[in-house]
Design an enzyme around this catalytic site. Sequence first.
Site, mmCIF file in Angstrom:
data_model
loop_
_atom_site.group_PDB
_atom_site.id
_atom_site.type_symbol
_atom_site.label_atom_id
_atom_site.label_comp_id
_atom_site.label_asym_id
_atom_site.label_seq_id
_atom_site.Cartn_x
_atom_site.Cartn_y
_atom_site.Cartn_z
ATOM 1 N N THR A 1 -24.897 44.272 24.231
ATOM 2 C CA THR A 1 -24.478 42.938 24.327
ATOM 3 C C THR A 1 -24.978 41.979 23.459
ATOM 4 O O THR A 1 -25.620 42.284 22.361
ATOM 5 C CB THR A 1 -25.569 42.608 25.689
ATOM 6 N N TYR A 2 -24.513 40.509 23.584
ATOM 7 C CA TYR A 2 -24.596 39.621 22.482
ATOM 8 C C TYR A 2 -26.044 39.607 22.197
ATOM 9 O O TYR A 2 -27.016 39.329 23.143
ATOM 10 C CB TYR A 2 -24.183 38.276 23.387
ATOM 11 N N PRO A 3 -26.404 39.385 20.969
ATOM 12 C CA PRO A 3 -27.834 39.402 20.702
ATOM 13 C C PRO A 3 -28.276 38.114 20.164
ATOM 14 O O PRO A 3 -29.520 38.173 20.263
ATOM 15 C CB PRO A 3 -27.522 40.228 18.835
ATOM 16 N N ARG A 4 -27.714 37.066 20.255
ATOM 17 C CA ARG A 4 -28.014 35.789 19.914
ATOM 18 C C ARG A 4 -28.578 35.071 21.381
ATOM 19 O O ARG A 4 -27.923 34.221 21.901
ATOM 20 C CB ARG A 4 -27.312 34.985 19.136
#
Length: 134
Positions: free
Chosen positions: A19-22
Site C-alpha cells: 500500500t502507499y508508503p508515505r
Amino acid sequence: DPQYTMNVAEKLYLSGLLTYPRTETTSFPRSLDLNDMLKEHSQHPVWGNWCRSLLNGGKVPPRTGSDAGDHPPITPVSCVPEAKVRSKVSGKMGHDAVRIYELIAKRFLAAISPDITFSKRRLSFELNGMRFSL
C-alpha cells in the site's frame, strides 16, 4: 538511509506489492478484511504457518493507532515469493526490496498477533563434584 528506503518502498508500491508508503496512519480501517489478508499469506514459505495459526483463533484485534486520514498503514497488498519481489526492483535494490517487503509483512502480522509470553527457567546440576548452572 531513510530516503533510499522510501525509494525502495515506493518501487514496491508502484509494482502493486505494498500500500502507499508515505502515510503517518497506524490504525487499520474497519473495512480492511484481516482474515482475507491472512488467507492470502497462509501459503507463504516463511510466515504461512503463523498466518494459519492466527486464522485458527490466534488473531487479536489490532491496537488502536492514529488515523492521519490519508491512507491506511503500509501493508503488503498480496503475498508474493522472494523472487517476484526481487524481480520488481532491479539491481542492489532487489535484495533490499525483499528485506523491506518482509519487514512490512511481518510488522502487519505482529499487529494482529497476541503479545509474546515466555518462561524463564534455571537449571543447576552437579557432575563429578563440579556445580553447573544454566
